[in-house]
Every structure is written in structure tokens, then in C-alpha cells.
Design a protein around this motif. Structure first.
Motif, PDB file in Angstrom:
ATOM      1  N   ASN A 308      -5.933  -5.555  22.385  1.00  0.00           N
ATOM      2  CA  ASN A 308      -6.403  -4.119  22.098  1.00  0.00           C
ATOM      3  C   ASN A 308      -6.468  -3.392  23.540  1.00  0.00           C
ATOM      4  OD1 ASN A 308      -8.066  -1.542  21.934  1.00  0.00           O
ATOM      5  ND2 ASN A 308      -7.979  -1.987  19.917  1.00  0.00           N
ATOM      6  N   ASN A 309      -6.007  -2.197  23.645  1.00  0.00           N
ATOM      7  CA  ASN A 309      -5.806  -1.697  25.219  1.00  0.00           C
ATOM      8  C   ASN A 309      -7.110  -1.098  25.577  1.00  0.00           C
ATOM      9  OD1 ASN A 309      -3.909  -1.179  27.337  1.00  0.00           O
ATOM     10  ND2 ASN A 309      -4.420   0.920  26.797  1.00  0.00           N
ATOM     11  N   ASN A 310      -7.770  -0.574  24.614  1.00  0.00           N
ATOM     12  CA  ASN A 310      -9.147   0.212  24.849  1.00  0.00           C
ATOM     13  C   ASN A 310     -10.412  -0.564  24.776  1.00  0.00           C
ATOM     14  OD1 ASN A 310      -7.406   2.221  25.792  1.00  0.00           O
ATOM     15  ND2 ASN A 310      -7.504   3.340  23.852  1.00  0.00           N
ATOM     16  N   HIS A 311     -10.732  -1.386  24.051  1.00  0.00           N
ATOM     17  CA  HIS A 311     -11.856  -2.155  23.861  1.00  0.00           C
ATOM     18  C   HIS A 311     -11.400  -3.447  23.201  1.00  0.00           C
ATOM     19  CE1 HIS A 311     -11.121   0.420  20.051  1.00  0.00           C
ATOM     20  NE2 HIS A 311     -11.243  -0.824  19.596  1.00  0.00           N
ATOM     21  N   ILE A 312     -12.584  -4.193  23.358  1.00  0.00           N
ATOM     22  CA  ILE A 312     -12.261  -5.755  22.926  1.00  0.00           C
ATOM     23  C   ILE A 312     -12.295  -5.948  21.370  1.00  0.00           C
ATOM     24  CG2 ILE A 312     -13.915  -7.976  23.087  1.00  0.00           C
ATOM     25  CD1 ILE A 312     -14.272  -7.196  25.789  1.00  0.00           C
ATOM     26  N   ALA A 313     -11.260  -6.605  20.956  1.00  0.00           N
ATOM     27  CA  ALA A 313     -11.137  -6.524  19.521  1.00  0.00           C
ATOM     28  C   ALA A 313     -11.154  -8.060  18.876  1.00  0.00           C
ATOM     29  CB  ALA A 313     -10.030  -6.086  18.901  1.00  0.00           C
ATOM     30  N   ASN A 314     -11.240  -9.123  19.951  1.00  0.00           N
ATOM     31  CA  ASN A 314     -10.926 -10.396  19.909  1.00  0.00           C
ATOM     32  C   ASN A 314     -11.905 -11.013  20.988  1.00  0.00           C
ATOM     33  OD1 ASN A 314      -9.145 -10.874  17.513  1.00  0.00           O
ATOM     34  ND2 ASN A 314      -8.035  -9.503  18.956  1.00  0.00           N
ATOM     35  N   TYR A 315     -11.813 -12.384  20.922  1.00  0.00           N
ATOM     36  CA  TYR A 315     -12.553 -13.223  21.663  1.00  0.00           C
ATOM     37  C   TYR A 315     -11.681 -14.551  22.303  1.00  0.00           C
ATOM     38  CZ  TYR A 315     -16.710 -10.634  21.970  1.00  0.00           C
ATOM     39  OH  TYR A 315     -17.523  -9.506  22.036  1.00  0.00           O
ATOM     40  N   PRO A 316     -11.570 -14.743  23.448  1.00  0.00           N
ATOM     41  CA  PRO A 316     -10.930 -16.185  23.812  1.00  0.00           C
ATOM     42  C   PRO A 316     -11.583 -17.396  23.430  1.00  0.00           C
ATOM     43  CG  PRO A 316     -12.401 -15.283  25.853  1.00  0.00           C
ATOM     44  CD  PRO A 316     -12.515 -14.347  24.604  1.00  0.00           C
ATOM     45  N   ALA A 317     -11.011 -18.421  23.651  1.00  0.00           N
ATOM     46  CA  ALA A 317     -11.541 -19.693  23.534  1.00  0.00           C
ATOM     47  C   ALA A 317     -12.628 -19.907  24.536  1.00  0.00           C
ATOM     48  CB  ALA A 317     -10.576 -20.889  23.539  1.00  0.00           C
ATOM     49  N   ILE A 318     -13.868 -20.281  24.111  1.00  0.00           N
ATOM     50  CA  ILE A 318     -14.890 -20.323  25.149  1.00  0.00           C
ATOM     51  C   ILE A 318     -14.943 -21.826  25.752  1.00  0.00           C
ATOM     52  CG2 ILE A 318     -16.155 -18.449  24.346  1.00  0.00           C
ATOM     53  CD1 ILE A 318     -18.064 -20.320  22.976  1.00  0.00           C
ATOM     54  N   LYS A 319     -14.303 -22.958  25.266  1.00  0.00           N
ATOM     55  CA  LYS A 319     -14.501 -24.174  25.864  1.00  0.00           C
ATOM     56  C   LYS A 319     -14.042 -24.464  27.195  1.00  0.00           C
ATOM     57  CE  LYS A 319     -15.021 -28.148  23.266  1.00  0.00           C
ATOM     58  NZ  LYS A 319     -16.256 -27.677  22.830  1.00  0.00           N
ATOM     59  N   PRO A 320     -13.422 -23.668  27.835  1.00  0.00           N
ATOM     60  CA  PRO A 320     -13.029 -24.142  29.274  1.00  0.00           C
ATOM     61  C   PRO A 320     -14.253 -23.679  30.168  1.00  0.00           C
ATOM     62  CG  PRO A 320     -11.255 -22.906  28.216  1.00  0.00           C
ATOM     63  CD  PRO A 320     -12.284 -22.713  27.314  1.00  0.00           C
ATOM     64  N   TYR A 321     -15.020 -22.940  29.824  1.00  0.00           N
ATOM     65  CA  TYR A 321     -15.948 -22.335  30.698  1.00  0.00           C
ATOM     66  C   TYR A 321     -17.128 -22.905  30.646  1.00  0.00           C
ATOM     67  CZ  TYR A 321     -12.170 -19.312  30.184  1.00  0.00           C
ATOM     68  OH  TYR A 321     -10.906 -18.701  30.118  1.00  0.00           O
ATOM     69  N   THR A 322     -18.107 -23.050  32.033  1.00  0.00           N
ATOM     70  CA  THR A 322     -19.135 -23.752  31.995  1.00  0.00           C
ATOM     71  C   THR A 322     -20.324 -22.639  31.844  1.00  0.00           C
ATOM     72  OG1 THR A 322     -19.269 -23.517  34.414  1.00  0.00           O
ATOM     73  CG2 THR A 322     -18.601 -25.632  33.535  1.00  0.00           C
ATOM     74  N   GLN A 332     -19.526  -0.501  21.687  1.00  0.00           N
ATOM     75  CA  GLN A 332     -19.839  -1.080  20.326  1.00  0.00           C
ATOM     76  C   GLN A 332     -19.128  -0.703  19.086  1.00  0.00           C
ATOM     77  OE1 GLN A 332     -24.254  -0.711  19.436  1.00  0.00           O
ATOM     78  NE2 GLN A 332     -24.320   0.431  21.309  1.00  0.00           N
ATOM     79  N   GLU A 333     -17.615  -0.452  19.627  1.00  0.00           N
ATOM     80  CA  GLU A 333     -16.601   0.107  18.573  1.00  0.00           C
ATOM     81  C   GLU A 333     -16.481  -0.903  17.537  1.00  0.00           C
ATOM     82  OE1 GLU A 333     -14.105   2.387  18.638  1.00  0.00           O
ATOM     83  OE2 GLU A 333     -15.029   3.441  20.495  1.00  0.00           O
ATOM     84  N   GLY A 334     -16.153  -0.347  16.394  1.00  0.00           N
ATOM     85  CA  GLY A 334     -16.063  -1.414  15.077  1.00  0.00           C
ATOM     86  C   GLY A 334     -15.545  -2.721  15.279  1.00  0.00           C
ATOM     87  N   PRO A 335     -14.354  -2.703  15.956  1.00  0.00           N
ATOM     88  CA  PRO A 335     -13.567  -4.114  16.012  1.00  0.00           C
ATOM     89  C   PRO A 335     -14.376  -4.897  16.844  1.00  0.00           C
ATOM     90  CG  PRO A 335     -12.091  -2.375  16.298  1.00  0.00           C
ATOM     91  CD  PRO A 335     -13.344  -1.630  16.101  1.00  0.00           C
ATOM     92  N   THR A 336     -15.049  -4.522  17.897  1.00  0.00           N
ATOM     93  CA  THR A 336     -16.022  -5.020  18.935  1.00  0.00           C
ATOM     94  C   THR A 336     -16.928  -5.670  18.256  1.00  0.00           C
ATOM     95  OG1 THR A 336     -15.063  -3.256  20.539  1.00  0.00           O
ATOM     96  CG2 THR A 336     -16.969  -4.795  21.161  1.00  0.00           C
ATOM     97  N   GLY A 337     -17.653  -4.889  17.436  1.00  0.00           N
ATOM     98  CA  GLY A 337     -18.532  -5.356  16.706  1.00  0.00           C
ATOM     99  C   GLY A 337     -18.291  -6.565  15.984  1.00  0.00           C
ATOM    100  N   THR A 338     -17.120  -6.697  15.056  1.00  0.00           N
ATOM    101  CA  THR A 338     -16.886  -7.746  14.261  1.00  0.00           C
ATOM    102  C   THR A 338     -16.424  -8.989  15.265  1.00  0.00           C
ATOM    103  OG1 THR A 338     -15.617  -5.705  12.991  1.00  0.00           O
ATOM    104  CG2 THR A 338     -14.828  -8.288  12.560  1.00  0.00           C
ATOM    105  N   ALA A 339     -15.832  -8.485  16.451  1.00  0.00           N
ATOM    106  CA  ALA A 339     -15.317  -9.707  17.237  1.00  0.00           C
ATOM    107  C   ALA A 339     -16.703 -10.538  17.706  1.00  0.00           C
ATOM    108  CB  ALA A 339     -14.398  -9.271  18.360  1.00  0.00           C
ATOM    109  N   PHE A 340     -17.600  -9.578  18.194  1.00  0.00           N
ATOM    110  CA  PHE A 340     -18.868 -10.130  18.567  1.00  0.00           C
ATOM    111  C   PHE A 340     -19.571 -11.292  17.683  1.00  0.00           C
ATOM    112  CE2 PHE A 340     -23.661  -9.816  19.086  1.00  0.00           C
ATOM    113  CZ  PHE A 340     -23.651 -10.220  20.160  1.00  0.00           C
TER     114      PHE A 340
END
Ligand SMILES: NC(=O)C1=CN([C@@H]2O[C@H](COP(=O)(O)OP(=O)(O)OC[C@H]3O[C@@H](n4cnc5c(N)ncnc54)[C@H](OP(=O)(O)O)[C@@H]3O)[C@@H](O)[C@H]2O)[C@@H](O)CC1
Ligand SMILES: [K+]
Length: 512
Positions: A308-322, A332-340
Motif C-alpha cells: 500500500n502506498n499511503n499506509h501499512i496494510a501488511n507486515y513483514p516476516a519478523i524472524k530476521p530481527y533481534t 489507525q486506518e482500517g487495513p492497518t488495524g487488521t494488519a496489526f
């Protein structure tokens, strides 16, 4: 000085009395000698602040207890250093023993007695030293003291308070209309008193300095407290040594998730602060619109973008990060909430996590997700976000209690931002910060803090150390930035530029 207490306990008035007695026994000194020591340390601090006391005149207002005793001893010491000193002694039916001893050591010509209802005429040129009441104030001052305290507060010269501003009770919430001295500076013995650190008392507490009076470390160790004050010694001892043979992989990889159209700058602040706080690698996950500005302006940071260009609608894989910081400028856009919600469900018990800003607002509407938070997750709410999480409070004590209940129920760490930012641990332990200034009350300051915390977490600091140390460094960077730019012009980017100074200063106060 006398003791090297790195984790400073905030003792209450009863505990201070007990430690006072135990110190006298352990060090084979009299209570008068302890008072002499405290008064000497106070005199030295005043002399250091004024450069040379000999050109000054002082009006030392003394009460009937040991706070007044300190005042009498300091009056004598200031006189010995060439200052012009007049003592004003509050009339009382009884004086403490050490107060009486110190009365005898000042020439009677320099002591005037007065009744509370008839405030003395004090020369405008004199600096007031307020030694009327200290930790022994057992109830609020009644109306008969109003004229006296008001005359002090209207004094045009400096007003210096010994131990506490007279009228402020050390360990309780003081009423908004309490009769309290408004000091230019408070010199407080051993540790700041709880009342001095509560935001609702800010009208009465501006500058203060802690004066070490060499209380017995063993006696202090015996005292059970929930409240601590984070000193530079503590912070420098917690700072990890950096291995000479290290490579960028040794210092962790932080991921910062946030940003929305018009708020990409928030993530930039966080990510740059993370990179400037010792983290080996920093990656951000932002909406598409942030890609070009980010890559063009901060080459050190890796950028992943949402579809999505304007807000977060998904999340990346979190495994590689410490460690992961979520919520900065996120919206708090609708898709941002769902992704959260999806992100919360993908967490494992060993995910090292910081939640800020909109992540907290989303969490407040979905408190069922609290169960998904890994233990020791760090939450960094500002007051409104905190209210959404824990509900309203009537005073600072109730706020503290509610935060403690929340952190122990959910096994999380909450950083309550403000002057003397409080970090509350899952066991209820509360750490008041000692750095920072009002210049930091500026947009983006919180984003910088989130970056520092995520960075320290990513480097393997224990969560509680990461939280407390990050708050200290953030404030220390603010203090360094204030020196350079002043409070009015300080902006959040200056905090990042000044982080190096904060780290260097802490590093230089380490022994090894
Ligand atoms: N702890 C330490 O390690 C050290 C502590 N030291 C020093 O001792 C100080 C504490 O001394 P402190 O205990 O004598 O009490 P302090 O504040 O002088 O006042 C007591 C007097 O006020 C009175 N009073 C109380 N409330 C009142 C009211 N509302 N309205 C009117 N009166 C009121 C009370 O009388 P009473 O309650 O009996 O009526 C009593 O007469 C501490 O702050 C520090 O400066 C250092 O010297 C060395 C090391
Ligand atoms: K005082």
C-alpha cells in the motif's frame, strides 16, 4: 564521596529517619556530626553554584526541627566564608536537640526570632535559605503560615530550600492549594523525595540537586522500596562494553514498523536514533510513499515497503530481527488495524518488542491482544495513550498504582513519559529518570525514544535495562542539545545529533 550506591533508592521520611539512626550507629558518630556533615555538603553546593559566597548576603529561615538545625549550621559556615548572614528563627515551644546545639554556635546578634503570623522583613538583596520544614513535616501547613510562605515566594532574590521546599510533604499527594515554598533550587539530601518527582507538584519543584551525605550503604540496603532514581552512575554501569572484535552482526538488527502518508518523518527519526544508539543494522517497514525520500536521505538504513502506498496494510516476516518497534507515525486506518492484529498473533514469547503511538491506540481498543504480548514488551504511551490503556486517574499516586497493576497483570514494561519519566517494571518497580528538559516537549521526541529503546533491545540488553537506559540517554541527549541550541529551538533531530555526546559522557564515567 562516602558511598557508591549505584541504584538510588527513593526513601520515605520514616526510612530516612531510620537510616539516619543506623548511620549514626554504624559510623560511630553523633546525630550532631551527621547534621554537620549534611550542612557542610549543602554549604559546598551553594558555594559552587554562586562561585564565591563572600559577596552575598543570606537570610536563613529556620524552623524548630532538624531542618532548622541544618539552616543554623549552614548559616555559621556561610559566615565563616565571609558571607553576610542573618538567621530568622521561628518561635516554638520546643526545638530539637541538634537545633538547640546549633543555635548556640551562632552569635545571638545574628539570630532574630519571629512568629509564623508575623513574617520578618527581609532585605531584597538577600538570598533566602529556606530551612523551615523538611522531611519532618507531618501534616499540611495551616493558614497561620500562609503570610510567611507567601512573603518568601514574593521575595525578588534567589530562594534556596534545604532538603524540601518548606510545606511540601515528602511522601504524599499535596493538595493543589497547599502552602508551599516555591524555591529557585532545592538541595535535597541523599535522594529526591517522592513528592518532588510527581508531575502534579511541578508548581513547587523546578531545579533540584541531590546532595550525598554519606548515609550508611548497609542501612540503605535494608530498606525495602518500590521507587528508584536513575543516576548517571547506574546508567554508566549498565552500558555494555563493545567488543573490539565485533562486526555489524554482533550488535543486532532492529526493525521499525510505522509511517503513513505525511508521517514518514516519524519513522526516519526513530530509525536514525536506532542507528545512532549502537545497533548493527536497522531496517524500516513503511508504506510505499516513503521509499524514495527514505533511501535518498538516510543511506545507512534498509527500507522495506508495504504494497500500500499511503499506509501499512501488511507486515513483514519478523524472524530476521533481534528487536522490533511498532507504531511510530503509523495511523489507525482500517487495513492497518487488521494488519496489526495479524502481527500481534504472529509474535512468539521470545520476540523483543516495543509498542508506541498508534500501536498503543490500536491495542487499547483490542485489549484481548494483551495476551499475545511477549513478556517484558515495552509500551511507551504519552498521557492520552496511557489513559486509553489504563483508564482515568484522580492523582499521580493513583496513576502510579494503576500502571503498576497493569504491568504486573500483563507482565509488560510501561514508560510513562513526562518530566522525570517513569519506567514501571512487571514487578512494580518504578524508576524515575534524572535527565531531560522542557525543550524535549517537541514533536518527534517520542519517536527518537522508541528508536533508542528498540536499538538497545536489538543489541541484547535486558528489557528493563533497555527501557531505563534508553530513557536516561534520551534525556541526556536532550540536555546536551539544550546546551547547543537552547530549549526553544531544540527539535527532535537535535536529540539524535546529540546522542553521541550522551553515550560518550556515560562511557567516560565508566571505570573500565
Ligand atoms: N534524615 C537524615 O538522614 C538527615 C536529616 N537531616 C535534616 O533533618 C530534617 C528532618 O528533621 P525533623 O525530623 O526534625 O523535621 P523538620 O522537617 O525539621 O520539622 C519538624 C518540626 O516541624 C514540626 N511540624 C511538622 N509538621 C508541622 C506543621 N504542619 N505545622 C507546624 N509544624 C509542623 C514538628 O513538630 P510537631 O510535628 O511535633 O508538631 C517539628 O517541630 C531533614 O529534612 C533534613 O533537613 C539532616 O540534618 C541530617 C541527616
Ligand atoms: K526546607
Amino acid at each position: 564521596m562516602y558511598s557508591k550506591v549505584v541504584k538510588m533508592k527513593i526513601l520515605n521520611a520514616i526510612q530516612l529517619k531510620e537510616v539516619d539512626q543506623l548511620t549514626i550507629a554504624a559510623q560511630h558518630i553523633s546525630s550532631l556530626e551527621l547534621m554537620e556533615r549534611a550542612s557542610f555538603a549543602l554549604t559546598q553546593a551553594i558555594e559552587r553554584d554562586l562561585k564565591d559566597v563572600s559577596g552575598y548576603s543570606f537570610a536563613v529561615l529556620c524552623g524548630s526541627g532538624n531542618n532548622g538545625g541544618d539552616g543554623l549550621a549552614v548559616a555559621r559556615m556561610l559566615q565563616d566564608k565571609g558571607a553576610a548572614v542573618q538567621v530568622y528563627l521561628l518561635k516554638a515551644s520546643r526545638y530539637s536537640d541538634d537545633n538547640l546545639q546549633n543555635q548556640k554556635k551562632v552569635h545571638p546578634d545574628f539570630i532574630k526570632s519571629f512568629e509564623a503570623g508575623q513574617p520578618p522583613e527581609i532585605s531584597k538583596d538577600a538570598i533566602i535559605l529556606d530551612c523551615l520544614f523538611g522531611a519532618g513535616l507531618s501534616r499540611p501547613l495551616d493558614e497561620s503560615y500562609r503570610a510567611l510562605i507567601e512573603s518568601i515566594n514574593n521575595h525578588p532574590n534567589y530562594i534556596l530550600s534545604a532538603d524540601l521546599p518548606s510545606g511540601l510533604q515528602a511522601d504524599v499527594i499535596n493538595a493543589a492549594d497547599a502552602i508551599v515554598v516555591k524555591a529557585t533550587k532545592i538541595y535535597t539530601f541523599h535522594s529526591p523525595k517522592l513528592a518532588m518527582l510527581l508531575p502534579q507538584h511541578q508548581e513547587w519543584v523546578d531545579k533540584y540537586e541531590v546532595i550525598d551525605i554519606g548515609l550508611d550503604p548497609q542501612a540503605i540496603r535494608q530498606q525495602h522500596v518500590d521507587h528508584y532514581y536513575v543516576t548517571e552512575q547506574w546508567a554508566s554501569a549498565k552500558l555494555k562494553a563493545r567488543n573490539r572484535f565485533a562486526h555489524k552482526g554482533s550488535f543486532g538488527h532492529a526493525l521499525l514498523i510505522g509511517g503513513s502518508y505525511g508521517k514518514i518523518g516519524a519513522v526516519r527519526l526513530s530509525a536514525t536514533a536506532a542507528a545512532r544508539s549502537g545497533c548493527g543494522l536497522v531496517t524500516v517497514y513503511i508504506p510505499g510513499c516513503g521509499y524514495t525520500p527514505f533511501q535518498a536521505s538516510v543511506p545507512e538504513i534498509m527500507v522495506l515497503t508495504d504494497s500500500n502506498n499511503n499506509h501499512i496494510a501488511n507486515y513483514p516476516a519478523i524472524k530476521p530481527y533481534t528487536a522490533i518497534g511498532v507504531g511510530i507515525g503509523m495511523g489507525q486506518e482500517g487495513p492497518t488495524g487488521t494488519a496489526f492484529v495479524k502481527l500481534m498473533r504472529s509474535l512468539t514469547s521470545d520476540t523483543r518488542l516495543v509498542l508506541d503511538a498508534d500501536a498503543l491506540n490500536l491495542l487499547a481498543t483490542r485489549q484481548d491482544l494483551m495476551a499475545n504480548l511477549p513478556p517484558n514488551t515495552i509500551l511507551t504511551p504519552h498521557p492520552k495513550e496511557l489513559k486509553r490503556l489504563i483508564g482515568e486517574w484522580t492523582d499521580d499516586m493513583e496513576k502510579i498504582e494503576k500502571v503498576q497493576n497493569f504491568t504486573s497483570l500483563h507482565q509488560v514494561i510501561i514508560i510513562v513519559k513526562g518530566a522525570n519519566t517513569m519506567t514501571v517494571l512487571p514487578n512494580g518497580g518504578l524508576y524515575f529518570n534524572s535527565t531531560g528538559n522542557a525543550g524535549m516537549a517537541t514533536g518527534g521526541s517520542g519517536d527518537v525514544l522508541t528508536g533508542i529503546i528498540t536499538s538497545l533491545l536489538a543489541q541484547g540488553y535486558a528489557a528493563e535495562d533497555a527501557a531505563i537506559l534508553a530513557v536516561f540517554l534520551h534525556g541526556a541527549a536532550g540536555d546536551a542539545a539544550r546546551k547547543e541550541w537552547g530549549e526553544e529551538s531544540l527539535i527532535a533531530s537535535d536529540l539524535i545529533t546529540s546522542l553521541g555526546k550522551a553515550f560518550q559522557h556515560l562511557r567516560s564515567s565508566r571505570i573500565f
